[in-house]
Write a protein that holds these residues in place. Structure first.
Motif, PDB file in Angstrom:
ATOM      1  N   VAL A   1       0.854  -1.192   0.000  1.00  0.00           N
ATOM      2  CA  VAL A   1       0.000   0.000   0.000  1.00  0.00           C
ATOM      3  C   VAL A   1       0.892   1.246   0.000  1.00  0.00           C
ATOM      4  CG1 VAL A   1      -1.874   1.232   1.140  1.00  0.00           C
ATOM      5  CG2 VAL A   1      -1.749  -1.265   1.300  1.00  0.00           C
ATOM      6  N   PRO A   2       1.104   1.868  -1.176  1.00  0.00           N
ATOM      7  CA  PRO A   2       1.989   3.033  -1.274  1.00  0.00           C
ATOM      8  C   PRO A   2       1.253   4.353  -1.066  1.00  0.00           C
ATOM      9  CG  PRO A   2       1.332   2.359  -3.457  1.00  0.00           C
ATOM     10  CD  PRO A   2       0.627   1.419  -2.499  1.00  0.00           C
ATOM     11  N   LEU A   3       1.990   5.381  -0.680  1.00  0.00           N
ATOM     12  CA  LEU A   3       1.490   6.753  -0.732  1.00  0.00           C
ATOM     13  C   LEU A   3       1.487   7.170  -2.200  1.00  0.00           C
ATOM     14  CD1 LEU A   3       0.839   9.274   1.195  1.00  0.00           C
ATOM     15  CD2 LEU A   3       3.151  10.028   0.584  1.00  0.00           C
ATOM     16  N   PRO A   4       0.442   7.888  -2.663  1.00  0.00           N
ATOM     17  CA  PRO A   4       0.362   8.243  -4.085  1.00  0.00           C
ATOM     18  C   PRO A   4       1.255   9.416  -4.472  1.00  0.00           C
ATOM     19  CG  PRO A   4      -1.562   9.065  -2.943  1.00  0.00           C
ATOM     20  CD  PRO A   4      -0.795   8.249  -1.947  1.00  0.00           C
ATOM     21  N   ALA A   5       2.568   9.235  -4.336  1.00  0.00           N
ATOM     22  CA  ALA A   5       3.560  10.212  -4.792  1.00  0.00           C
ATOM     23  C   ALA A   5       4.688   9.417  -5.443  1.00  0.00           C
ATOM     24  CB  ALA A   5       4.074  11.042  -3.629  1.00  0.00           C
ATOM     25  N   GLN A   6       5.268   9.942  -6.519  1.00  0.00           N
ATOM     26  CA  GLN A   6       6.154   9.144  -7.361  1.00  0.00           C
ATOM     27  C   GLN A   6       7.273   8.454  -6.592  1.00  0.00           C
ATOM     28  OE1 GLN A   6       5.921   8.148 -10.451  1.00  0.00           O
ATOM     29  NE2 GLN A   6       7.892   7.077 -10.357  1.00  0.00           N
ATOM     30  N   GLY A   7       7.963   9.157  -5.712  1.00  0.00           N
ATOM     31  CA  GLY A   7       9.071   8.557  -4.991  1.00  0.00           C
ATOM     32  C   GLY A   7       8.664   7.387  -4.127  1.00  0.00           C
ATOM     33  N   HIS A   8       7.439   7.410  -3.635  1.00  0.00           N
ATOM     34  CA  HIS A   8       6.917   6.343  -2.787  1.00  0.00           C
ATOM     35  C   HIS A   8       6.372   5.196  -3.639  1.00  0.00           C
ATOM     36  CE1 HIS A   8       6.722   9.002   0.939  1.00  0.00           C
ATOM     37  NE2 HIS A   8       7.054   9.834  -0.040  1.00  0.00           N
ATOM     38  N   LEU A   9       5.652   5.549  -4.700  1.00  0.00           N
ATOM     39  CA  LEU A   9       5.138   4.534  -5.619  1.00  0.00           C
ATOM     40  C   LEU A   9       6.264   3.687  -6.190  1.00  0.00           C
ATOM     41  CD1 LEU A   9       2.734   6.879  -7.616  1.00  0.00           C
ATOM     42  CD2 LEU A   9       1.963   5.020  -6.133  1.00  0.00           C
ATOM     43  N   ASN A  10       7.327   4.347  -6.621  1.00  0.00           N
ATOM     44  CA  ASN A  10       8.420   3.671  -7.296  1.00  0.00           C
ATOM     45  C   ASN A  10       9.156   2.708  -6.369  1.00  0.00           C
ATOM     46  OD1 ASN A  10      10.208   3.366  -9.651  1.00  0.00           O
ATOM     47  ND2 ASN A  10      11.731   4.371  -8.358  1.00  0.00           N
ATOM     48  N   GLN A  11       9.463   3.159  -5.153  1.00  0.00           N
ATOM     49  CA  GLN A  11      10.184   2.292  -4.233  1.00  0.00           C
ATOM     50  C   GLN A  11       9.388   1.017  -3.927  1.00  0.00           C
ATOM     51  OE1 GLN A  11      12.683   4.121  -0.978  1.00  0.00           O
ATOM     52  NE2 GLN A  11      11.360   5.885  -1.381  1.00  0.00           N
ATOM     53  N   LEU A  12       8.099   1.176  -3.684  1.00  0.00           N
ATOM     54  CA  LEU A  12       7.303   0.006  -3.322  1.00  0.00           C
ATOM     55  C   LEU A  12       6.987  -0.883  -4.515  1.00  0.00           C
ATOM     56  CD1 LEU A  12       5.008   1.389  -0.491  1.00  0.00           C
ATOM     57  CD2 LEU A  12       6.873  -0.256  -0.318  1.00  0.00           C
ATOM     58  N   LEU A  13       6.995  -0.332  -5.722  1.00  0.00           N
ATOM     59  CA  LEU A  13       6.827  -1.193  -6.897  1.00  0.00           C
ATOM     60  C   LEU A  13       8.083  -2.047  -7.099  1.00  0.00           C
ATOM     61  CD1 LEU A  13       5.075  -2.150  -9.169  1.00  0.00           C
ATOM     62  CD2 LEU A  13       5.853  -0.209 -10.561  1.00  0.00           C
ATOM     63  N   HIS A  14       9.257  -1.464  -6.888  1.00  0.00           N
ATOM     64  CA  HIS A  14      10.489  -2.258  -6.953  1.00  0.00           C
ATOM     65  C   HIS A  14      10.506  -3.327  -5.856  1.00  0.00           C
ATOM     66  CE1 HIS A  14      12.722  -0.477 -10.207  1.00  0.00           C
ATOM     67  NE2 HIS A  14      12.622   0.745  -9.708  1.00  0.00           N
ATOM     68  N   LEU A  15      10.045  -2.976  -4.659  1.00  0.00           N
ATOM     69  CA  LEU A  15       9.973  -3.971  -3.586  1.00  0.00           C
ATOM     70  C   LEU A  15       9.020  -5.108  -3.966  1.00  0.00           C
ATOM     71  CD1 LEU A  15      10.632  -4.995  -0.746  1.00  0.00           C
ATOM     72  CD2 LEU A  15       8.826  -3.497   0.131  1.00  0.00           C
ATOM     73  N   SER A  16       7.938  -4.777  -4.636  1.00  0.00           N
ATOM     74  CA  SER A  16       6.986  -5.801  -5.088  1.00  0.00           C
ATOM     75  C   SER A  16       7.682  -6.816  -5.982  1.00  0.00           C
ATOM     76  CB  SER A  16       5.823  -5.151  -5.838  1.00  0.00           C
ATOM     77  OG  SER A  16       5.111  -4.257  -5.018  1.00  0.00           O
ATOM     78  N   HIS A  17       8.529  -6.331  -6.882  1.00  0.00           N
ATOM     79  CA  HIS A  17       9.270  -7.236  -7.761  1.00  0.00           C
ATOM     80  C   HIS A  17      10.208  -8.141  -6.962  1.00  0.00           C
ATOM     81  CE1 HIS A  17       7.975  -4.533 -11.048  1.00  0.00           C
ATOM     82  NE2 HIS A  17       8.173  -5.588 -11.820  1.00  0.00           N
TER      83      HIS A  17
END
Length: 496
Positions: free
Chosen positions: A42-58
């Motif tokens: 569940v990310p905060l809707p801001a690019q720096g937060h979205l990106n980090q957690l999408l990489h963690l998802s991978h």
């Protein structure tokens, strides 16, 4: 992005004496027959937060654990579109849950004012609290299908995921989207002096920490405070960092909180890929093809992230400083993201360069006016320096690629990240001291900083230290490396 000085830990139990022993045993038996674990991000809707957690998802899917990435429709799309360093086909391994946010007042960003923080995000963040109900429903549904549900949430989405406390086979982990150095300094400032004396030696405390003044608006701080006050139900904190970079501060955080709670600290970064191949293809970004033509370590990459807008006056000074330095440069020149990068982009005023500038610098400079593949740029052998706002994403990416930094912080945790790079790790130089944040940085200062980083002996020493740190970071995620082992430990912990 924004952090309150005090962090509360109120662990709550929810006993239910009405459930009979036989019923509990039956439930446990049913759980044992289910697949072991699913993870909800569940990310905060801001690019720096979205990106980090999408990489963690991978990273988590690489362990054959199903991952559910839950956010707004717009911001899930944004995260996927801007993913770099990975094959987009990898996105098919992640289950995206697209939820609609309620209507919210979303003015265009103050693009002509160098605000202390991106004020226009306040309305978006407040609207994101309405994700609580759909995400709660998702968690309950998954709890019926898996033996355990693990929620990894941005620390500024604590309100949204707090219903995890009501699910017997669910655990939560808080993602700390800033450096361990910054997190420790915030935490250290919030505890009483008498407690400090009992906890740590004065020699362990970092010096020259910038003030909080100017890092965030009152409204942003109020939003952060509400989120942090919801915490206390989490089993651990996850950091996008490596002990190869910040081992001292991860250890200090563990020491600081060990007397208060059983929270575990997992430094499992960097989340992004660290081995980027320089593939030749027609689909490569034009700026990468331009870099192919430049000498090794000859180009300074200039980019200030997705939440910063410069005034026209500051753009002109930066342009002139880069030109006068006579150093080759790749400059990503764009305004801060609007709340909806798809619907509101046309409302954002484009950044303006001095007349005739691009023609004058065409032989040694390239200007990109849209999104650029930052990981690939930093990994390119021609890139020898990075002028950055020092958002934590950018810091981790530059360190993992061994690129030294000209640090120009703008808001939030960025001033403290700049201190970590320039004074603690000594792989960077400050463009502007935080005490002078309200002043326009003159072209002469920019020229001197660029030259220092790129062509002087001092700069060569920074490059050497950055390259050595990059090797350590990449080694930490290789088999047997400290981050690799900690990732394995985290996966074992959530799966057991």
């Amino acid at each position: 992005m924004y952090y309150k000085l005090e962090i509360y830990h109120h662990f709550q139990k929810h006993p239910n004496p009405q459930i009979s022993l036989a019923k509990m045993e039956s439930q446990n038996s049913n759980l044992k027959q289910l697949p072991p674990v699913a993870v909800v991000i569940v990310p905060l809707p801001a690019q720096g937060h979205l990106n980090q957690l999408l990489h963690l998802s991978h990273l988590i899917t690489s362990y054959d654990i199903p991952v559910h990435y839950a956010g707004s429709t717009t911001h899930n799309r944004q995260a996927k579109l801007r993913l770099h360093g990975r094959d987009t086909q990898s996105l098919t391994k992640i289950h995206f849950h697209d939820f609609q946010l309620p209507p919210y007042h979303s003015p265009p960003p103050s693009v002509d004012i160098s605000a202390p923080s991106p004020e226009h995000f306040t309305a978006l963040f407040e609207a994101s609290t309405h994700l609580r109900e759909p995400i709660s429903q998702l968690l309950h549904q998954l709890a019926q299908k898996f033996n355990r549900v693990v929620v990894i949430h941005d620390n500024l989405m604590a309100y949204v995921v707090q219903d995890v406390k009501l699910i017997s086979n669910a655990k939560a982990f808080t993602f700390i989207p800033i450096s361990a150095f910054s997190m420790f300094s915030y935490s250290w400032e919030s505890i009483p002096e008498e407690v400090k004396l009992l906890q740590l030696d004065s020699e362990e405390i970092p010096d020259n920490i910038p003030t909080h003044e100017g890092c965030a608006t009152k409204e942003m701080l109020e939003f952060a405070t509400k989120q942090i006050e919801c915490l206390g139900f989490e089993s651990g904190w996850i950091y996008n960092t490596s002990r190869a970079i910040e081992g001292r501060y991860v250890t200090l955080l563990d020491k600081l909180y060990s007397s208060k709670s059983q929270i575990k600290h997992f430094a499992i970064g960097p989340f992004h890929p660290v081995n980027i191949e320089n593939k030749s293809s027609e689909n490569r970004h034009q700026c990468l093809k331009w870099l192919d033509e430049q000498e090794k370590c000859s180009v300074i990459y200039v980019s200030f992230g997705s939440s910063t807008s410069f005034t026209d006056e500051q753009i002109e000074e930066l342009a002139n400083g880069l030109e006068r330095s006579e150093v080759k440069f790749l400059w990503v020149l764009r305004r801060a993201d609007p709340n909806d990068v798809f619907e509101e982009a046309d409302r954002v005023k484009k950044a303006q360069l001095p007349k005739g500038y691009e023609d004058r610098v065409k032989d040694r400079g390239m200007i990109v006016k849209d999104w650029a593949p930052q990981l690939e740029i930093l990994a390119h052998p021609s890139t020898g320096g990075f002028m950055s706002h020092c958002g934590w994403n950018s810091c981790m990416e530059s360190m993992s690629m061994g690129v030294p930094v000209a640090a120009w912080p703008m808001h939030s945790d960025q001033p403290r990240n700049a201190v970590l790079l320039s004074e603690v790790l000594r792989i960077g130089i400050l463009v502007r001291d935080w005490a002078h944040r309200g002043e326009v940085v003159k072209s002469s200062t920019i020229e001197n900083v660029v030259k220092t980083l790129m062509v002087t002996e001092e700069g060569k020493e920074m490059k050497k230290r950055a390259a050595e740190l990059g090797e350590s970071v990449r080694g930490s995620v290789a088999e047997g490396g400290v981050s690799c082992l900690e990732r394995d430990s985290f996966i074992a912990y959530i799966s057991g």
